[in-house]
Write an enzyme that holds these catalytic residues in place. Structure first.
Site, PDB file in Angstrom:
ATOM      1  N   CYS A 105       0.829  -1.199   0.000  1.00 56.71           N
ATOM      2  CA  CYS A 105       0.000   0.000   0.000  1.00 56.71           C
ATOM      3  C   CYS A 105       0.868   1.256   0.000  1.00 56.71           C
ATOM      4  O   CYS A 105       1.734   1.414   0.863  1.00 56.71           O
ATOM      5  CB  CYS A 105      -0.924   0.008   1.215  1.00 56.71           C
ATOM      6  SG  CYS A 105      -2.019   1.445   1.262  1.00 56.71           S
TER       7      CYS A 105
ATOM      8  N   LYS B 212       2.279  -9.895  -0.686  1.00 59.75           N
ATOM      9  CA  LYS B 212       2.244  -8.976  -1.820  1.00 59.75           C
ATOM     10  C   LYS B 212       3.014  -7.713  -1.470  1.00 59.75           C
ATOM     11  O   LYS B 212       2.863  -7.175  -0.374  1.00 59.75           O
ATOM     12  CB  LYS B 212       0.803  -8.622  -2.196  1.00 59.75           C
ATOM     13  CG  LYS B 212       0.716  -7.776  -3.472  1.00 59.75           C
ATOM     14  CD  LYS B 212      -0.720  -7.439  -3.840  1.00 59.75           C
ATOM     15  CE  LYS B 212      -0.746  -6.606  -5.128  1.00 59.75           C
ATOM     16  NZ  LYS B 212      -2.088  -6.078  -5.428  1.00 59.75           N
TER      17      LYS B 212
ATOM     18  N   HIS C  26       3.483  -5.943  -7.317  1.00 59.62           N
ATOM     19  CA  HIS C  26       2.950  -4.826  -8.087  1.00 59.62           C
ATOM     20  C   HIS C  26       4.168  -4.073  -8.593  1.00 59.62           C
ATOM     21  O   HIS C  26       4.922  -3.493  -7.799  1.00 59.62           O
ATOM     22  CB  HIS C  26       2.075  -3.923  -7.227  1.00 59.62           C
ATOM     23  CG  HIS C  26       1.448  -2.812  -8.019  1.00 59.62           C
ATOM     24  ND1 HIS C  26       0.326  -2.137  -7.592  1.00 59.62           N
ATOM     25  CD2 HIS C  26       1.769  -2.251  -9.209  1.00 59.62           C
ATOM     26  CE1 HIS C  26      -0.012  -1.208  -8.486  1.00 59.62           C
ATOM     27  NE2 HIS C  26       0.877  -1.263  -9.485  1.00 59.62           N
TER      28      HIS C  26
ATOM     29  N   ARG D 133      -7.174  -2.656 -11.101  1.00 55.99           N
ATOM     30  CA  ARG D 133      -8.035  -1.624 -11.680  1.00 55.99           C
ATOM     31  C   ARG D 133      -8.662  -2.017 -13.010  1.00 55.99           C
ATOM     32  O   ARG D 133      -9.694  -1.462 -13.402  1.00 55.99           O
ATOM     33  CB  ARG D 133      -7.215  -0.336 -11.853  1.00 55.99           C
ATOM     34  CG  ARG D 133      -6.760   0.294 -10.544  1.00 55.99           C
ATOM     35  CD  ARG D 133      -5.797   1.441 -10.802  1.00 55.99           C
ATOM     36  NE  ARG D 133      -4.589   0.987 -11.485  1.00 55.99           N
ATOM     37  CZ  ARG D 133      -3.881   1.708 -12.337  1.00 55.99           C
ATOM     38  NH1 ARG D 133      -4.270   2.950 -12.625  1.00 55.99           N
ATOM     39  NH2 ARG D 133      -2.794   1.239 -12.895  1.00 55.99           N
TER      40      ARG D 133
END
Length: 381
Positions: free
Chosen positions: A113, A155, A185, A242
């Site tokens: 995040c 993650k 990511h 997304r």
């Protein structure tokens, strides 16, 4: 153009005891991946569908709102939950509660995040910089999950910024401490959601992590993007975020692509309206009509992206307050309008890059394993 033949013939992705075919995971997104949206996506294709981020301390304290978020549909298999935490003991206790009470079948952890309210307290994408603390959290969580045979995955992002990459160390540490898989990511925290994901970092992580699956995340907006990522990086699966906003049928397109079948054409506006109505029904079942309609409003722009929907009608959809009103508005749409080709690109938040806010002195000692004071986060981000 990448040769996707090898991608289509790769062995099936396994996360712990679960075979994931197609090798697709829905990324947890705050305010989006509640039980209604997950069920809607799952109606189109198989995969793992992860719920919104849950805060470890809120689980330990049994916060009512958090316990409501930890709801799964009867058909969700495996039930997948993402935990956020910065304290090895609190994370482990939350995992023990979850597995001891049979609340989930798979637990992921959030170390990616980039939001300032998280990183300024040492959480999210800031935390993997502290290698020993990161390792302690993974080790304690894996140990707590192992007793019930529940896989624990991790993650993270490339790093804090271009001067502080952490992903290779994070991958090796997670592998060494028993994580069942890692997901990257392929952006830094300073990029947030802007620019392009660096898929080459996924390839480097795949080379560094040899014994567990590596999943890639970032800029998967079409089924072809997923095939290209796997062909280019050698990763074992993809994480979709997304790209599915307002497009839950993307998971059907992904299933077709990975099976080597022709990817179906995008839906007409009439079919999109049917999906929107189904989404509303599922939200009402989960949260009641008032909250459901309020939640649905944020999805309207994504569902209608690129379609010929007039500004007045768009505004009316964005203020909808009941199923009856929604039904009336749907009758005003041009149901025969074809899916617009220019609606296949980026959607959702993008923003601009910026300096990552960190606790004072955070970068001074990467081997400091002191627990930061970041435990007052609310579930969902």
């Amino acid at each position: 153009m990448e040769d996707v033949t090898a991608t289509l013939s790769k062995p099936a992705l396994k996360i712990g005891p679960y075979q994931v075919d197609p090798p697709v995971v829905l990324a947890p997104m705050a305010g989006i991946t509640n039980v209604a949206f997950r069920q809607l996506c799952q109606e189109y294709g198989a995969g793992i569908y992860v719920c919104e981020m849950i805060t470890a301390r809120a689980v330990v304290e049994r916060h009512p709102g958090t316990m409501h978020m930890m709801t799964f549909g009867a058909a969700e298999k495996p039930r997948s939950m993402q935990l956020y935490g910065v304290d090895p003991k609190t994370m482990a206790e939350a995992v023990r509660i979850i597995v001891g009470e049979g609340l989930a079948d798979h637990i992921d952890s959030n170390f990616g995040c980039p939001v300032a309210k998280v990183t300024r307290k040492g959480g999210g994408a800031a935390l993997p910089y502290k290698r020993r603390l990161f390792g302690n959290i993974v080790a304690e969580s894996v140990k707590a999950a192992e007793s019930a045979g529940v896989p624990f995955t991790v993650k993270f992002r490339i790093g804090i910024d271009d001067d502080h990459h952490t992903f290779l160390d994070a991958g090796r540490i997670a592998e060494a401490e028993g994580a069942a898989a890692v997901s990257l990511h392929a952006r830094t925290a300073s990029q947030r959601y802007s620019g392009q994901a660096d898929w080459s970092a996924i390839a480097r992580l795949k080379e560094a992590v040899q014994t567990i699956p590596v999943l890639g995340n970032g800029d998967i907006f079409t089924a072809d993007d997923a095939l290209r990522m796997m062909a280019r990086t050698g990763c074992d699966g993809v994480v979709v975020g997304r790209g599915c906003l307002g497009r839950p049928w993307l998971f059907g397109e992904l299933e077709a692509a990975f099976a080597g079948r022709e990817v179906p054409q995008g839906p007409s506006l009439g079919e999109v309206a049917r999906v929107l109505r189904r989404h509303a029904e599922l939200l009402v079942q989960h949260d009641g009509a008032k909250k459901a309609m309020r939640d649905l409003r944020k999805h309207m722009a994504w569902y209608f992206m690129g379609f010929p929907v007039g500004s007045d009608l768009r505004r009316a959809f964005a203020m909808v307050s009941s199923l009856e009103e929604l039904d009336e508005l749907i009758t005003k749409l041009d149901h025969d309008a074809p899916f617009p080709a220019d609606a296949l690109g980026p959607r959702g938040r993008q923003g601009s890059p910026g300096k990552v806010t960190l606790p004072h002195g955070w970068l001074e000692d990467p081997d400091d394993d002191c627990v930061p004071e970041a435990e007052d986060m609310h579930s969902g981000g």
